[in-house]
Write an enzyme that holds these catalytic residues in place. Structure first.
Site, PDB file in Angstrom:
ATOM      1  CG  HIS A 132      -3.372 -11.139 -36.873  1.00  0.00           C
ATOM      2  ND1 HIS A 132      -4.688 -11.531 -37.007  1.00  0.00           N
ATOM      3  CD2 HIS A 132      -2.627 -12.197 -37.270  1.00  0.00           C
ATOM      4  CE1 HIS A 132      -4.728 -12.771 -37.469  1.00  0.00           C
ATOM      5  NE2 HIS A 132      -3.489 -13.205 -37.642  1.00  0.00           N
ATOM      6  CG  ASP A 209      -3.232  -9.376 -31.005  1.00  0.00           C
ATOM      7  OD1 ASP A 209      -2.839 -10.377 -30.372  1.00  0.00           O
ATOM      8  OD2 ASP A 209      -3.361  -9.346 -32.237  1.00  0.00           O
ATOM      9  CD  GLN A 212       2.692 -14.399 -32.869  1.00  0.00           C
ATOM     10  OE1 GLN A 212       3.578 -15.051 -32.336  1.00  0.00           O
ATOM     11  NE2 GLN A 212       1.916 -14.885 -33.815  1.00  0.00           N
ATOM     12  CE  LYS A 235      -1.192 -16.949 -32.779  1.00  0.00           C
ATOM     13  NZ  LYS A 235      -0.990 -17.573 -34.081  1.00  0.00           N
ATOM     14  CB  CYS A 374      -3.525 -12.655 -40.848  1.00  0.00           C
ATOM     15  SG  CYS A 374      -3.973 -14.324 -41.325  1.00  0.00           S
TER      16      CYS A 374
END
Ligand code: C6P
Length: 416
Positions: A132, A209, A212, A235, A374
């Protein structure tokens, strides 16, 4: 079909879960809301909404300031949320969790606070082409200041990391490996344990990261031996602007603050200041107290569902969606094996541009995302300006996937 609603229902009682989310009772354009955009942001269970409302109604005060009762209650709730997050991620101590507004801010903090302190000309930062933008641009900004260089792990045609050239990319010059746990544009789940071991073998620090990955997968930062892990509360059922950064204690100790101001200092003199120890050094100014308290409630809710059940549901619903989308003639981007991917499914439907598709689906009450997500390096790699993306969470049902498929047929009829 190989995957049935039964398979999904065995993993979570989805109808019971749905009853906890008031927004799911909404209608959009006269149709029941079919929300397939949870990778952008998840909905919030009543318990999280109540935790935020209760904070403002009964405990509202600034954290770490007031000696009065409300100040102490606010501080306690805020620190309880930190301790709960530490347990949720298997972190060795609450102090290894820095509160931030989410993944973007967390990665900027590492890229500036740690990257600018440590990186020099000749050093390399290894990223992947499925990152991302928030795990690319902060590093580009660090490169401008330090003279370090960016390199990228490429992608295979199937939407996986191409690790065949890893030995040449990951060398003694590599000081940072920045990698997503799960791609928001392809759904790919990356082999984190393997990558972390390889990075540590050359002395590189690994920044994951988990924007998700964290909503759907149990993560144990200690077992993974990850150095930094960034996550977004919104999220994973929490409020917007909640989230944080896990960092190994010895790395946080060496990291400079990104923001200076109130409550991050020990002492201030005319020409310099000394800083508090982590995590408080990184929490300048009034923080998102109510939001982080809400995130604590979100994590408690996920723990009650059980992260194994959460992942099992994601896997089952994704398998069902992949099968139905393929039958309908959609082109899928990313891996098609649900065992190595999560529930963010990018696709292109026949000749309908994703933006047109999203608009027509919205008329039918179906919310998907269209665009580059993104992740422009991913779009460029697969030669497409955009994709349509349907993404799922604990409240997603097979009937909602069926509604998506029916709406696709409507879109096709309009554009045929
Ligand atoms: N992806 C999506 O629709 P923030 O905005 O800081 O909470 O998260 C940024 C981010 C970082 N990494 C990954 C893998 C992400 O998916 C996201 C956010 C949203 O896909 C908005 S672009």
């Amino acid at each position: 079909m190989a995957v049935t609603e039964g398979a999904a229902a065995e993993t979570l009682d989805v109808e019971r879960v749905r009853a906890d989310f008031p927004i799911l009772a909404r209608e959009v354009n006269g149709r029941p809301l079919v929300y397939l955009d949870s990778a952008a942001t998840s909905h919030k269970p009543q318990r999280v909404i109540d935790a935020v409302a209760d904070f403002y109604a009964r405990h509202n005060a600034n954290a770490h300031r007031g000696i009065h009762t409300l100040g102490e209650e606010a501080t306690e709730l805020y620190e309880d949320a930190r301790a709960r997050l530490a347990r949720f991620f298997g972190a060795p101590a609450p102090e290894t969790i820095v509160f931030t507004r989410g993944t973007t801010e967390s990665i900027n903090l590492v890229a500036q606070g740690w990257g600018r302190t440590v990186l020099r000309e000749g050093d390399e930062i290894l990223l992947t082409e499925m990152e991302h933008h928030s795990n690319i641009v902060p590093w580009q900004m660090t490169v401008e200041v330090t003279g370090a260089r960016l390199r990228y792990i490429p992608l295979t045609d199937d939407g996986l990391l191409d690790l065949s050239g890893l030995d040449a990319l990951l060398t003694e010059r590599t000081k940072v490996l920045g990698v997503t746990g799960m791609s928001n544009a392809l759904g790919t789940i990356t082999p984190l344990a393997e990558l972390i071991a390889a990075a540590h073998a050359v002395g590189a620090v690994v920044v994951v990261d988990a924007a998700q990955l964290a909503p759907h997968h149990a993560i144990d930062v200690a077992a993974l031996d990850v150095d930094f892990l960034a996550f977004s509360g919104h999220k994973m059922l929490g409020p917007t602007s909640s989230g944080g950064l896990y960092g190994k204690a010895e790395l946080l100790e060496r990291m400079a603050p990104m923001l200076g101001g109130g409550e991050m200092i020990s002492e201030v003199f005319h020409d310099h200041a000394t800083y508090k120890s982590p995590p408080y050094r990184f929490e300048a100014g009034t923080m998102e107290v109510a939001e982080q308290v809400g995130l604590g409630a979100a994590v408690a809710y996920l723990q009650e569902l059980g992260m194994d059940a959460v992942r099992a549901h994601e896997r089952a619903i994704t398998a069902y969606a992949l099968e139905r989308l393929a039958e309908a003639g959609a082109t899928i981007y990313g891996p098609t094996d649900p065992a190595i991917r999560g529930g963010a499914v990018s696709f292109w439907y026949k000749d309908v541009h994703p933006h047109d598709l999203a608009q027509i689906l919205n008329e039918e009450g179906v919310a998907i995302r269209a665009g580059h997500h993104c992740a422009q390096l991913v779009m460029r790699r697969y030669g497409t300006p955009a994709t349509a993306r349907a993404s799922f969470y604990v409240y997603t049902t097979t009937q909602e996937i069926d509604a998506l498929i029916a709406a696709l047929a409507t879109a096709e009829a309009i554009f045929a």
